[in-house]
Design a protein around this motif. Structure first.
Motif, PDB file in Angstrom:
ATOM      1  N   GLY A  77      -4.843   7.996  10.652  1.00 10.70           N
ATOM      2  CA  GLY A  77      -6.540   7.679  11.139  1.00 10.70           C
ATOM      3  C   GLY A  77      -7.440   7.210  10.114  1.00 10.70           C
ATOM      4  N   TYR A  78      -7.330   8.199   9.171  1.00 12.23           N
ATOM      5  CA  TYR A  78      -8.153   8.043   7.691  1.00 12.23           C
ATOM      6  C   TYR A  78      -7.884   6.884   7.208  1.00 12.23           C
ATOM      7  CZ  TYR A  78      -9.578   8.729   2.996  1.00 12.23           C
ATOM      8  OH  TYR A  78     -10.438   8.472   2.080  1.00 12.23           O
ATOM      9  N   TYR A  79      -6.593   6.441   6.880  1.00  9.71           N
ATOM     10  CA  TYR A  79      -6.343   5.279   6.162  1.00  9.71           C
ATOM     11  C   TYR A  79      -6.709   4.136   6.764  1.00  9.71           C
ATOM     12  CZ  TYR A  79      -4.411   7.186   2.057  1.00  9.71           C
ATOM     13  OH  TYR A  79      -4.303   8.176   0.870  1.00  9.71           O
ATOM     14  N   SER A  80      -6.651   3.984   8.281  1.00  8.74           N
ATOM     15  CA  SER A  80      -6.843   2.729   8.997  1.00  8.74           C
ATOM     16  C   SER A  80      -8.414   2.462   8.880  1.00  8.74           C
ATOM     17  CB  SER A  80      -6.523   2.988  10.596  1.00  8.74           C
ATOM     18  OG  SER A  80      -5.062   3.437  10.522  1.00  8.74           O
ATOM     19  N   TYR A 101       4.610   1.305   4.542  1.00 11.85           N
ATOM     20  CA  TYR A 101       5.672   2.264   4.484  1.00 11.85           C
ATOM     21  C   TYR A 101       5.060   3.488   3.938  1.00 11.85           C
ATOM     22  CZ  TYR A 101      10.754   3.721   3.669  1.00 11.85           C
ATOM     23  OH  TYR A 101      11.743   4.193   3.661  1.00 11.85           O
ATOM     24  N   LEU A 102       4.676   4.376   4.648  1.00 16.34           N
ATOM     25  CA  LEU A 102       4.289   5.605   4.324  1.00 16.34           C
ATOM     26  C   LEU A 102       5.286   6.595   3.763  1.00 16.34           C
ATOM     27  CD1 LEU A 102       1.861   6.458   7.264  1.00 16.34           C
ATOM     28  CD2 LEU A 102       0.977   5.648   5.319  1.00 16.34           C
ATOM     29  N   SER A 150       0.847  -1.282   0.008  1.00 13.33           N
ATOM     30  CA  SER A 150      -0.075  -0.130  -0.003  1.00 13.33           C
ATOM     31  C   SER A 150       0.653   1.239  -0.009  1.00 13.33           C
ATOM     32  CB  SER A 150      -0.947   0.021   1.258  1.00 13.33           C
ATOM     33  OG  SER A 150      -2.155   1.149   0.941  1.00 13.33           O
ATOM     34  N   SER A 151       1.206   1.631   1.139  1.00 11.75           N
ATOM     35  CA  SER A 151       2.423   2.674   1.320  1.00 11.75           C
ATOM     36  C   SER A 151       2.089   3.893   0.608  1.00 11.75           C
ATOM     37  CB  SER A 151       3.877   2.088   0.796  1.00 11.75           C
ATOM     38  OG  SER A 151       4.049   0.974   1.500  1.00 11.75           O
ATOM     39  N   PRO A 152       0.935   4.594   0.547  1.00 11.53           N
ATOM     40  CA  PRO A 152       0.425   5.916   0.029  1.00 11.53           C
ATOM     41  C   PRO A 152       1.465   6.939   0.540  1.00 11.53           C
ATOM     42  CG  PRO A 152      -1.005   5.206   1.576  1.00 11.53           C
ATOM     43  CD  PRO A 152      -0.133   4.197   1.720  1.00 11.53           C
ATOM     44  N   ASN A 153       1.401   8.022  -0.057  1.00  9.69           N
ATOM     45  CA  ASN A 153       2.218   9.281   0.183  1.00  9.69           C
ATOM     46  C   ASN A 153       1.220  10.371   1.094  1.00  9.69           C
ATOM     47  OD1 ASN A 153       4.531   8.297  -1.126  1.00  9.69           O
ATOM     48  ND2 ASN A 153       3.756   9.030  -2.878  1.00  9.69           N
ATOM     49  N   LEU A 154       1.559  10.837   2.156  1.00 10.81           N
ATOM     50  CA  LEU A 154       0.855  11.772   2.784  1.00 10.81           C
ATOM     51  C   LEU A 154       0.348  13.004   2.091  1.00 10.81           C
ATOM     52  CD1 LEU A 154       2.054  12.178   6.586  1.00 10.81           C
ATOM     53  CD2 LEU A 154       0.693  10.278   5.627  1.00 10.81           C
ATOM     54  N   ALA A 155      -0.703  13.399   2.157  1.00  8.26           N
ATOM     55  CA  ALA A 155      -1.129  14.515   1.513  1.00  8.26           C
ATOM     56  C   ALA A 155      -1.033  14.494  -0.093  1.00  8.26           C
ATOM     57  CB  ALA A 155      -0.430  15.796   2.113  1.00  8.26           C
TER      58      ALA A 155
END
Ligand code: ARG
Length: 652
Positions: free
Chosen positions: A297-300, A198-199, A160-165
């Motif tokens: 929080g959002y992703y969880s 791994y964000l 998954s490992s998206p990038n913040l914002a």
């Protein structure tokens, strides 16, 4: 079922020798391995060749060729004056056994068919005993099996490992779905699995976001909808930054100095903020932490909708300074780390392989790069988990990046560690956003898929199953639609998002799988199976087509999960489920035809004589019960496959 239980079962089938032992065979994992073992044993005896060579020569045949196993004669290295006659010569030496019918010659192969009289009596109790464990192989990942309590091996699956914002892209979606499935597959094979996210929560882009926050951030908007607001801020600042970025790219392309451009304007602000983050200045870290917390929080919550739970939300920010230092000092010691114009680089082309070029590990301003953080993260994870294997489920666009990461670990003299690392790449799907509307975040993607399904259900007056257009059902169907669309394609193949086929209730789609599942459940529920055990069933009613076809397919399931596991290809399981569903559908058709003919059957004649002929009489209740039992056990197989794929049945 233990080996002893299995042998009792085997004895009941009329076999008088215990299951022959072969190291490659796991009769407790796969019922087909039982057939393989007996066949190899018999063949090596009658053809007088090496047992192990013979086992290797037994192949699963294509069920569409109407056989189950094939003995590849050239592999046996038999001496013969007339090689063309070899198959015929061998053929006559076989006698029928309770498990296998007489072989058929086919070029250099002998083809074998499972005996249909014992097939249901072996396979159905086998699966009924294994239940949700059928298709699993918990012994596969056992370390030292001679130890009294062998400890399972550990695998870290990073996905998954998206990038913040920034946007949750189609590549992140595929990594999420595929990564979760690969993790489940490993678990089913006995691995101790760590699911790691791994964000992309560090680096200059986060510096840029902070600069944007300074200009466009609003407390009020953040309170209302933090994720949307952050995206908006990031979009605005990226827009403002674009001319500078383009100028720098132009300069680089023309091989001019970029320093004058990159040391002023938003460039300078961004880098200064990121430097302050790296130096752990409280105000910089506070802002970053707020952004991170709200995103995690959002992703969880979004992952929970997909039934995915991570053991750790790690991220680029979490890489320890100690590991970074260790990596740099070893690379320096090994003579592969050099200074170049104020940056620290590795010139892979000098040390091989050439194609990897030159990469910056520490930039001019002293900040760490994506590559350096990735290398160092391996050492953190090794310390934390002492993993036996680590799998990165990341788009193939990052093939070169991972080659560099792994190569750098080798330069450090840690080939042992590099050997445990594997990048599982995949092609990126196309057209997520236009097809699903304007979607930027995982939650939006799921929502859009759910509404697309809702629209389809609403438009259909008679859905082919009793699911009903409820919110909860649409939610499950929408998620299945998304997951199945992705899993229909092999990793190496991309695909275009298509909301129409995604939602379709026909063909190969999530909702159609669910519809078939619901139909299967309805068949089971309308029968009188309550309190009935498999032992109460007369399995003689399941000794011919189409029932045997379903049973043969069910017997293959452990081989299917095994193939999916070995190749990191969960699509193999979905394709199998659609085949099984198709075979089941032909059973229903058969039974329905019988219903239609009800009452038209002729004469007395017991069911024994008329079953399977064109003369239709109502089937005896025992036959119907046996079929229902078959459906129930088949549903168990479908359940097992769906659960690995992350699909939840909408109706049970
Ligand atoms: N955050 C990255 C991206 O969105 C993916 C991270 C992949 N994993 C890694 N260890 N580099 O492109």
């Amino acid at each position: 079922l233990s080996i002893a239980g299995l042998e009792a079962l085997i004895e009941e089938l009329g076999l008088d020798t215990p299951i022959p032992d072969f190291p490659q065979s796991s009769p407790l994992r796969s019922p087909i391995d039982i057939y393989r073992a007996y066949l190899a044993d018999t063949a090596s005896a009658v053809l007088q060749c090496d047992r192990h060579l013979t086992y290797e020569a037994v192949q699963s045949a294509n069920i569409r060729d109407n056989s189950d196993l094939a003995l590849v004669l050239p592999k046996l290295k038999l001496k013969s004056d007339k090689p063309k006659e070899l198959a015929k010569e061998c053929l006559v030496k076989f006698k029928p056994t309770p498990l296998l019918q007489l072989p058929l010659p086919d070029g250099v192969h002998l083809r074998f068919i499972f005996s249909t009289s014992t097939l249901p009596r072996l396979i159905l109790p086998y699966i009924d005993d294994r239940k949700s464990e059928y298709g699993h192989n918990p012994s596969l990942a056992l370390g030292d099996v001679s130890a009294p309590n062998p400890i399972p091996k550990k695998v870290v699956v990073e996905f998954s490992s998206p990038n913040l914002a920034s946007e949750f892209t189609a590549a992140h979606l595929r990594s999420t779905i595929l990564g979760a499935q690969i993790a489940n597959l490993h678990e089913s094979m006995g691995w101790d699995v760590v699911r790691l996210n791994y964000l992309g929560d560090w680096g200059k882009e986060l510096g840029l976001l902070a600069v944007g926050w300074g200009r466009f951030g609003s407390e009020e908007a953040f309170q209302k909808g933090p994720m949307g607001h952050l995206l908006e801020v990031y979009e605005k600042i990226s827009e403002l930054f674009r001319p500078e970025k383009e100028a720098s790219k132009r300069a680089r392309d023309e091989r001019q100095d970029t320093a004058t451009i990159e040391t002023r304007g938003i460039f300078a602000e961004r880098d200064a903020f990121f430097k302050r983050m790296e130096e752990h200045e409280p105000d910089a870290v506070d802002l970053w932490k707020r952004i991170r917390d709200v995103s995690v929080g959002y992703y969880s919550r979004a992952y929970a909708r997909l039934d995915i739970e991570f053991d750790e939300f790690s991220g680029e920010s979490q890489v320890s300074p100690e590991s970074i230092e260790e990596v740099e000092s070893i690379l320096r010691e090994k003579g592969v780390y050099e200074e170049s114009g104020g940056s620290w680089i590795i010139d892979f082309s000098k040390h091989g392989p050439k194609s990897l070029g030159v990469s910056v590990l520490r930039g001019r301003t002293g900040s760490t790069s994506y590559l350096l953080r990735d290398i160092a993260a391996i050492f953190d994870r090794d310390k934390r988990y002492s993993f036996d294997k680590m799998i990165y489920v990341v788009t193939s666009e990052q093939d070169v990046h991972f080659s560099k990461v792994f190569q750098a670990v080798r330069y450090m003299g840690r080939g042992d560690l590099a050997d445990k690392l594997e990048h599982v790449g995949f092609a990126k799907p196309q057209g997520l956003s236009p097809q699903l509307g304007k979607v930027h975040l995982l939650g939006d993607i799921i929502d859009q898929s759910v509404s697309a399904v809702q629209a389809t259900l609403g438009a259909k007056h008679d859905t082919p199953f009793q699911i009903g257009n409820t919110e909860a059902a649409a939610n499950v169907l929408g998620i299945s639609a998304l997951v199945a669309q992705d899993t229909l394609h092999k990793r190496a193949n991309g695909y275009s998002f298509n909301t129409k086929s995604l939602c379709s209730l026909e063909g190969e789609s999530g909702p159609s799988l669910q519809a078939s599942y619901a139909k299967l459940s309805a068949k089971i529920n309308e029968s009188d199976l309550d309190g009935v055990q498999l032992a109460d069933i007369d399995l003689e009613y399941l000794q011919e087509d189409p029932w045997t076809e379903v049973i043969r397919l069910m017997a293959q399931y452990p081989d299917i999960t095994h193939a999916a596991y070995r190749t990191h290809e969960p699509s193999v399981i979905l394709a199998y489920l659609f085949r099984l569903i198709e075979e089941l559908a032909s059973c229903f058709d058969d039974a329905d035809e019988d219903d239609e003919d009800e009452g038209e059957g002729e004469g007395p004649g017991g069911p024994e004589e008329t079953r399977g002929t064109s003369l239709k009489v109502p089937e005896p209740p025992e036959a119907i019960l046996a079929q229902a039992m078959l459906y129930k056990i088949a549903r168990q197989v479908v359940d097992n496959g769906m659960s690995i794929l992350g699909l939840t049945p909408v109706i049970t």
